[in-house]
Design an enzyme around this catalytic site. Structure first.
Site, PDB file in Angstrom:
ATOM      1  N   CYS A  66       0.814  -1.223   0.000  1.00  0.00           N
ATOM      2  CA  CYS A  66       0.000   0.000   0.000  1.00  0.00           C
ATOM      3  C   CYS A  66       0.846   1.271   0.000  1.00  0.00           C
ATOM      4  O   CYS A  66       0.547   2.236  -0.694  1.00  0.00           O
ATOM      5  CB  CYS A  66      -0.922   0.002   1.216  1.00  0.00           C
ATOM      6  SG  CYS A  66      -0.036  -0.033   2.790  1.00  0.00           S
ATOM      7  N   HIS A  82      -2.705   0.901   7.138  1.00  0.00           N
ATOM      8  CA  HIS A  82      -2.871   0.935   5.684  1.00  0.00           C
ATOM      9  C   HIS A  82      -2.616   2.342   5.159  1.00  0.00           C
ATOM     10  O   HIS A  82      -3.076   3.316   5.751  1.00  0.00           O
ATOM     11  CB  HIS A  82      -4.296   0.482   5.336  1.00  0.00           C
ATOM     12  CG  HIS A  82      -4.555   0.348   3.865  1.00  0.00           C
ATOM     13  ND1 HIS A  82      -3.744  -0.383   3.018  1.00  0.00           N
ATOM     14  CD2 HIS A  82      -5.545   0.860   3.080  1.00  0.00           C
ATOM     15  CE1 HIS A  82      -4.234  -0.305   1.780  1.00  0.00           C
ATOM     16  NE2 HIS A  82      -5.312   0.448   1.795  1.00  0.00           N
ATOM     17  N   ASN A  94      -7.591   4.524  -3.132  1.00  0.00           N
ATOM     18  CA  ASN A  94      -7.084   3.316  -2.483  1.00  0.00           C
ATOM     19  C   ASN A  94      -6.386   2.456  -3.542  1.00  0.00           C
ATOM     20  O   ASN A  94      -6.393   2.795  -4.736  1.00  0.00           O
ATOM     21  CB  ASN A  94      -8.258   2.567  -1.829  1.00  0.00           C
ATOM     22  CG  ASN A  94      -7.814   1.579  -0.776  1.00  0.00           C
ATOM     23  OD1 ASN A  94      -6.615   1.309  -0.598  1.00  0.00           O
ATOM     24  ND2 ASN A  94      -8.769   1.010  -0.057  1.00  0.00           N
TER      25      ASN A  94
END
Ligand SMILES: *[C@@H]1O[C@H](CO)[C@@H](O)[C@H](O)[C@H]1NC(C)=O
Length: 340
Positions: A139, A280, A296
């Site tokens: 991420c 995250h 995202n």
């Protein structure tokens, strides 16, 4: 108006199913039919022996979806690709290790609130590349490249996809077993500053796992431009919004316990999100008076075509979203000015 538009755009996102999650809970036939439809969309490959375990997880996810949808009105939960995954599998779609945040970074430039426009969207300006689907704990590499891509576009008028995989392979020493691929975007900003390079995604296919850092001979996508450092944003909503005036802002949030895995659209807020540690990394790419727009890296079949609309003005810890904002500084390198 603007935020309404964002929400309306989302109505067609995610998979369409002939059975609602709530209906899927009413009989085992409806459950099975919904699970089959889900499987035909996501194509998760399982050993036949584990199918009943997967259906059990799927049923529990449907319960969570129904529960969220009965409690919330501003956002909708639905079936996403995570619906039949174990917690350990979902954890492979995170990858921030907040204990690796370095102490560096400059303070933000203060923006007088009165000087902020009521909305800003780096996507509408053409500074944001398509949503990616991360594999592995990568991420933080996507948050990094999303920031750099937008700044580079601002300087060159060229929208280029930078090599997230190079960051995965190079920012941390390989064989650091405890780290398991996890990292932070500010370490990546430091690495780009130190090495003066970042390759192109087209030359470095994404695997999402640590590989050898061997990019000699590969194009330096940043040639002529340098990352000179990064700034940390103030630890509140206004800090992220102020940071957005210069470009996207890399942010971290706590997704475990947040129900974000089943988010499909609307203005997200979850008051019982734990707020103890960020796990995250994502990227804020715009705001309106009502929302912060977040890109995202869970593919376009999660959320609102891959995006999350975060409700502004909420009390509480906001799943840590405002704690770790930072953005890189990109400028033209002096020695290259004669080129082009
Ligand atoms: C974070 O990194 C530290 C240092 O490498 C490591 O000891 C720790 O286990 C990591 N935590 C997670 C959740 O990966």
């Amino acid at each position: 108006m603007n935020s309404l538009l964002f929400v309306l755009l989302g109505l067609t996102s995610c998979y369409a199913y002939s059975v609602t999650p709530e209906q899927g809970l009413q009989s085992s036939r409806a459950l099975l039919s919904l699970y089959q439809e889900f499987q035909s969309q996501v194509n998760h490959e399982y050993d036949p022996a584990e199918v009943s375990m997967r259906i059990k997880i799927f049923r529990n996810t449907l319960k969570s979806i129904a529960e969220v949808n009965s409690q919330q009105s501003s956002w909708k939960a639905g079936v996403t690709k995570f619906a039949d995954m174990t917690e350990a599998e979902i954890n492979q779609y995170r990858g921030l290790n907040a204990s690796l945040f370095t102490q560096g970074g400059e303070d933000p430039v203060q923006v007088v609130p009165a000087k902020l426009g009521s909305s800003l969207d780096w996507r509408a300006r053409g500074h944001v590349t398509p949503v990616k689907d991360q594999m592995g704990n990568s991420c933080w590499t996507f948050a990094t490249v999303t920031c750099i891509e937008a700044l580079y576009k601002g300087q060159t008028q060229r929208l280029v996809e930078f090599a997230d995989q190079e960051l995965m392979d190079c920012v941390y020493p390989t064989n650091d077993a405890g780290r398991n691929g996890r990292g932070t975007y500010n370490a990546a900003f430091d690495w780009i500053k130190k090495t003066g390079r970042l390759g192109l995604r087209s030359e470095a296919p994404h695997t999402g796992v640590d590989g050898p850092c061997n990019y000699r001979g590969k194009t330096n996508g940043l040639a002529g431009y340098s990352v000179t450092g990064y700034r940390n944003t103030d630890i509140n909503e206004g800090g992220i919004v102020a940071g957005l005036t210069q470009g996207p802002v890399a942010v971290a949030l706590q997704t475990q316990g947040s129900r974000l895995d089943i988010y499909t659209r609307g203005l997200y807020h979850y008051s019982t999100c734990p707020g103890t540690f960020a796990d995250h990394a994502v990227t804020a790419v715009g705001y309106t008076r009502e929302v912060i727009v977040i890109k995202n890296s869970w593919g376009t079949n999660w959320g609102d075509r891959g995006y999350l609309f975060w409700a502004r003005g909420q009390k509480g810890h906001n799943c840590m979203l405002y704690h770790h904002g930072s953005y890189p500084l990109l400028s033209r390198s002096a020695e290259e000015e004669v080129e082009e």
